[in-house]
Design a protein around this motif. Sequence first.
Motif, mmCIF file in Angstrom:
data_model
loop_
_atom_site.group_PDB
_atom_site.id
_atom_site.type_symbol
_atom_site.label_atom_id
_atom_site.label_comp_id
_atom_site.label_asym_id
_atom_site.label_seq_id
_atom_site.Cartn_x
_atom_site.Cartn_y
_atom_site.Cartn_z
ATOM 1 N N GLY A 20 -23.444 51.557 41.765
ATOM 2 C CA GLY A 20 -25.348 52.832 42.131
ATOM 3 C C GLY A 20 -25.756 52.700 41.728
ATOM 4 N N ILE A 21 -25.588 50.879 41.946
ATOM 5 C CA ILE A 21 -27.693 50.147 41.834
ATOM 6 C C ILE A 21 -27.754 50.118 43.110
ATOM 7 C CG2 ILE A 21 -28.813 48.152 41.009
ATOM 8 C CD1 ILE A 21 -26.532 47.662 38.821
ATOM 9 N N SER A 22 -29.856 50.958 43.462
ATOM 10 C CA SER A 22 -30.274 49.907 44.903
ATOM 11 C C SER A 22 -30.596 48.547 44.495
ATOM 12 C CB SER A 22 -32.164 50.776 44.036
ATOM 13 O OG SER A 22 -32.767 50.394 45.652
ATOM 14 N N PRO A 23 -30.137 48.571 45.987
ATOM 15 C CA PRO A 23 -30.936 46.325 46.617
ATOM 16 C C PRO A 23 -32.278 45.773 46.170
ATOM 17 C CG PRO A 23 -29.766 47.989 48.511
ATOM 18 C CD PRO A 23 -29.651 48.810 47.599
ATOM 19 N N ASN A 24 -32.471 47.117 45.905
ATOM 20 C CA ASN A 24 -34.293 46.969 44.927
ATOM 21 C C ASN A 24 -33.915 47.582 43.075
ATOM 22 O OD1 ASN A 24 -35.313 45.960 47.160
ATOM 23 N ND2 ASN A 24 -35.887 48.201 48.077
ATOM 24 N N TYR A 25 -33.784 46.162 42.862
ATOM 25 C CA TYR A 25 -34.249 47.027 41.146
ATOM 26 C C TYR A 25 -34.537 45.708 40.459
ATOM 27 C CZ TYR A 25 -30.458 42.564 40.920
ATOM 28 O OH TYR A 25 -30.448 41.651 40.760
ATOM 29 N N ALA A 26 -35.383 46.043 38.994
ATOM 30 C CA ALA A 26 -35.974 44.790 38.312
ATOM 31 C C ALA A 26 -35.010 45.336 37.311
ATOM 32 C CB ALA A 26 -37.210 45.591 38.189
ATOM 33 N N VAL A 27 -35.046 44.060 36.407
ATOM 34 C CA VAL A 27 -33.667 43.078 35.807
ATOM 35 C C VAL A 27 -34.424 43.595 34.144
ATOM 36 C CG1 VAL A 27 -34.193 41.244 35.935
ATOM 37 C CG2 VAL A 27 -32.182 41.777 34.792
ATOM 38 N N TYR A 28 -34.293 43.270 33.037
ATOM 39 C CA TYR A 28 -34.175 43.469 31.704
ATOM 40 C C TYR A 28 -33.260 42.966 31.046
ATOM 41 C CZ TYR A 28 -35.851 43.807 26.675
ATOM 42 O OH TYR A 28 -36.252 43.461 25.242
ATOM 43 N N ALA A 29 -33.817 41.524 30.611
ATOM 44 C CA ALA A 29 -31.978 40.956 30.423
ATOM 45 C C ALA A 29 -32.541 40.017 28.935
ATOM 46 C CB ALA A 29 -32.169 39.583 31.656
ATOM 47 N N GLY A 30 -31.626 40.469 27.814
ATOM 48 C CA GLY A 30 -31.858 39.955 26.565
ATOM 49 C C GLY A 30 -31.500 41.067 25.716
ATOM 50 N N THR A 31 -32.226 40.589 23.957
ATOM 51 C CA THR A 31 -32.050 41.859 23.867
ATOM 52 C C THR A 31 -32.974 43.040 23.241
ATOM 53 O OG1 THR A 31 -31.693 40.322 22.037
ATOM 54 C CG2 THR A 31 -32.253 42.016 20.645
ATOM 55 N N MET A 32 -32.970 43.670 22.945
ATOM 56 C CA MET A 32 -33.225 44.932 22.814
ATOM 57 C C MET A 32 -33.473 46.169 21.376
ATOM 58 S SD MET A 32 -30.986 47.315 26.392
ATOM 59 C CE MET A 32 -30.141 46.103 27.056
ATOM 60 N N SER A 33 -35.133 45.170 21.288
ATOM 61 C CA SER A 33 -34.932 45.863 20.002
ATOM 62 C C SER A 33 -36.391 47.063 19.405
ATOM 63 C CB SER A 33 -35.513 44.732 19.040
ATOM 64 O OG SER A 33 -34.282 43.568 18.865
ATOM 65 N N PRO A 34 -36.855 47.616 18.774
ATOM 66 C CA PRO A 34 -37.603 48.519 18.907
ATOM 67 C C PRO A 34 -39.185 48.438 18.712
ATOM 68 C CG PRO A 34 -36.251 49.007 17.139
ATOM 69 C CD PRO A 34 -35.821 48.147 17.658
ATOM 70 N N TRP A 35 -39.318 46.547 18.230
ATOM 71 C CA TRP A 35 -40.765 45.937 18.561
ATOM 72 C C TRP A 35 -40.780 45.475 19.669
ATOM 73 C CZ3 TRP A 35 -40.115 41.216 19.924
ATOM 74 C CH2 TRP A 35 -39.338 40.086 19.295
ATOM 75 N N GLN A 36 -40.108 45.504 20.140
ATOM 76 C CA GLN A 36 -40.231 45.159 22.213
ATOM 77 C C GLN A 36 -40.288 45.960 22.734
ATOM 78 O OE1 GLN A 36 -36.036 42.868 22.076
ATOM 79 N NE2 GLN A 36 -36.944 41.117 22.482
ATOM 80 N N GLY A 37 -40.048 47.053 22.877
ATOM 81 C CA GLY A 37 -40.579 48.403 23.198
ATOM 82 C C GLY A 37 -40.055 48.194 25.207
ATOM 83 N N ALA A 38 -38.550 48.054 24.793
ATOM 84 C CA ALA A 38 -38.520 47.976 26.521
ATOM 85 C C ALA A 38 -38.172 49.792 26.891
ATOM 86 C CB ALA A 38 -37.152 47.216 26.745
ATOM 87 N N ASP A 39 -38.447 50.425 26.292
ATOM 88 C CA ASP A 39 -38.985 52.019 26.577
ATOM 89 C C ASP A 39 -39.582 52.214 27.736
ATOM 90 O OD1 ASP A 39 -40.228 51.601 23.736
ATOM 91 O OD2 ASP A 39 -40.206 54.028 24.132
ATOM 92 N N ILE A 40 -40.693 51.352 27.735
ATOM 93 C CA ILE A 40 -42.355 51.140 28.434
ATOM 94 C C ILE A 40 -41.745 51.329 29.647
ATOM 95 C CG2 ILE A 40 -42.363 48.866 28.976
ATOM 96 C CD1 ILE A 40 -44.925 51.680 28.087
ATOM 97 N N PHE A 41 -40.707 51.072 30.638
ATOM 98 C CA PHE A 41 -40.726 50.231 31.822
ATOM 99 C C PHE A 41 -39.610 52.052 32.335
ATOM 100 C CE2 PHE A 41 -40.500 46.546 30.074
ATOM 101 C CZ PHE A 41 -41.581 45.224 30.714
ATOM 102 N N ILE A 42 -39.212 52.175 31.306
ATOM 103 C CA ILE A 42 -38.369 53.918 31.482
ATOM 104 C C ILE A 42 -38.925 54.869 32.082
ATOM 105 C CG2 ILE A 42 -36.265 55.002 31.741
ATOM 106 C CD1 ILE A 42 -34.694 52.683 29.229
#
Length: 267
Positions: free
Chosen positions: A80-102
């Motif tokens: 169910g993934i669009s052909p247009n996607y951006a990828v976050y590959a790696g550790t997800m820790s609070p100090w990285q703040g990956a929620d900003i992309f969501i």
Amino acid sequence: DIWSDATEAMDTPGIITRILRSVESFALRGAKRVIAVSPGVAERVAALGGNPTVVRNGIDTEIFSPTGSLPRPEKLQKLGISPNYAVYAGTMSPWQGADIFIRALSQSPLRDTDLDLVFMGRGDDLPHLQKLAQEIAPGRVHFLDSQPPEISAQWQRGAVAGLVSIAPECGYDFAYPTKFLASLSCGTPVCYAGAGPAGAEIRQFQLGEICTWDSQEVAEKLAKLLDERAAQSPEAAKAHTQKLHGWIQAHRSTAASAAAAAKVVAE
């Protein structure tokens, strides 16, 4: 790396941070030389009593290259993934703040696009990210487990952008995340949000888009990368991917980093 600094950005009891810092300081002070991955880390090493030399991280440019297979269309469709996607590959820790992309998915001009996000990896922040994705952008954020390098390279090779973030003022502003090297080595531009020395390199050498740790800015930068991808001719796209990969080969390949590190050891 300085683990005791990382614990300050997490919900860690102060006694744990203090014990870890004393152990790190003991190890660093006892070493003849300390190889640090960035000037910021080197400053912290020196503050803890070590004798640092900076050797930047490198990436395997043979595995992470623009040439090679991509995720199959039927696989994307099945997930169910669009052909247009951006990828976050790696550790997800609070100090990285990956929620900003969501959070950026709910902002204009990104809200009405077909861009999906793919997160690959694990980390303490994963449950939070999964919950936020369900609340803000159901069906547009996809979580995969950690992948072997060859599979990770496939996903990054086919992405609109590689996602990298460092949440500011969490005690880890000096971090130099290797995930942005992997993305560039695959010929994929980076969308970098937040603090850290990597942003200056991305701006200087035109390796992607950088912005503050702000969901509106992130949305605008990702929308720009999406539009640029749609407008590029095959020839222009190939030239751009080769430029990004070439920069990594010249400056941040495993071979270049290994040679620099070996020199420190030999001395």
